[in-house]
Design a protein around this motif. Structure first.
Motif, PDB file in Angstrom:
ATOM      1  N   PRO A  24       0.826  -1.208   0.000  1.00 26.34           N
ATOM      2  CA  PRO A  24       0.000   0.000   0.000  1.00 26.34           C
ATOM      3  C   PRO A  24       0.866   1.267   0.000  1.00 26.34           C
ATOM      4  N   ARG A  25       0.338   2.325  -0.577  1.00 31.71           N
ATOM      5  CA  ARG A  25       1.091   3.584  -0.679  1.00 31.71           C
ATOM      6  C   ARG A  25       1.291   4.264   0.667  1.00 31.71           C
ATOM      7  N   ASP A  26       0.469   3.920   1.680  1.00 31.92           N
ATOM      8  CA  ASP A  26       0.543   4.635   2.954  1.00 31.92           C
ATOM      9  C   ASP A  26       1.410   3.950   4.005  1.00 31.92           C
ATOM     10  N   VAL A  27       2.173   2.906   3.639  1.00 31.19           N
ATOM     11  CA  VAL A  27       3.034   2.243   4.622  1.00 31.19           C
ATOM     12  C   VAL A  27       4.435   2.860   4.597  1.00 31.19           C
ATOM     13  N   ALA A  28       5.210   2.542   5.645  1.00 32.99           N
ATOM     14  CA  ALA A  28       6.618   2.960   5.746  1.00 32.99           C
ATOM     15  C   ALA A  28       6.792   4.462   5.574  1.00 32.99           C
TER      16      ALA A  28
END
Length: 197
Positions: A186-190
């Motif tokens: 997902p784009r919203d991790v890390a």
């Protein structure tokens, strides 16, 4: 190879991490196992979907993605290979840790993967899993046990490995595709690794 000092642009769509390799050349003195309601379980024939789910739950915040990109056949061949051992830690009825040891090279063992889910970070579960890994590895006729970690991993990972008895011996830069840009993660991790591109 000599690289001049300075800054270098990372290509668009890529990420760059500093990788530290560590090794242990003799068994360490182990601290006591933490006590809790955890159970270690060897997984003799890991299922690819089970493995991917656990790998993603543990590693998405640290941008673990290599095994997520493998086909079922590639992953099964890797994790079921003779000389590879997979262990998990059960807690509250679920699997919450992943330990992968690779004994395929004579007299050596690589600690390929090591991690616990976010709900077990800081509970002592990691110490229990590491103690198990070290006992299991050094029960074999080894001359070397090694692992690597990178600057995307948990900020305490490197110090944890060193407290466990590993000593750094090599530093590298790894450049790889950002797994958030191609949908692997997902784009919203890390969030500690800014998304650029």
């Amino acid at each position: 190879m000599s690289v001049p000092d300075g800054y270098y642009d990372v290509p668009p769509g890529k990420i760059a991490a500093v990788v530290t390799s560590l090794e242990m050349l003799a068994p360490p003195v182990l601290p006591p196992d933490p006590a809790d309601d955890w159970t270690l379980r060897r997984v003799a024939h890991p299922d690819a979907d089970w493995y991917r789910d656990l790998y993603a739950r543990i590693g998405r915040e640290w941008l673990w993605s290599q095994r997520l990109r493998m086909s079922d056949a590639e992953l099964a061949a890797t994790i079921r290979a003779h000389g590879v051992e997979i262990t998990t830690l059960e807690h509250d009825g679920g699997d919450e840790a992943l330990l992968e040891l690779d004994f395929r090279k004579a007299n050596e063992c690589e600690l390929v993967l090591f991690g616990v889910t976010s709900k077990l970070i800081g509970t002592g579960a990691g110490r229990l899993l590491m103690n198990h890994a070290l006992r299991r590895a050094w029960a074999q006729p080894l001359t070397r046990l090694w692992v690597h970690t990178c600057s995307f991993d948990h900020p305490r990972a490197l110090a944890f490995y060193q407290r466990s008895g590993f000593r750094p011996y090599r530093r590298q830069i790894e450049i790889a595709p950002d797994p958030r840009l191609d949908g692997t993660l997902p784009r919203d991790v890390a969030r500690h690794v800014p998304l650029i591109g």
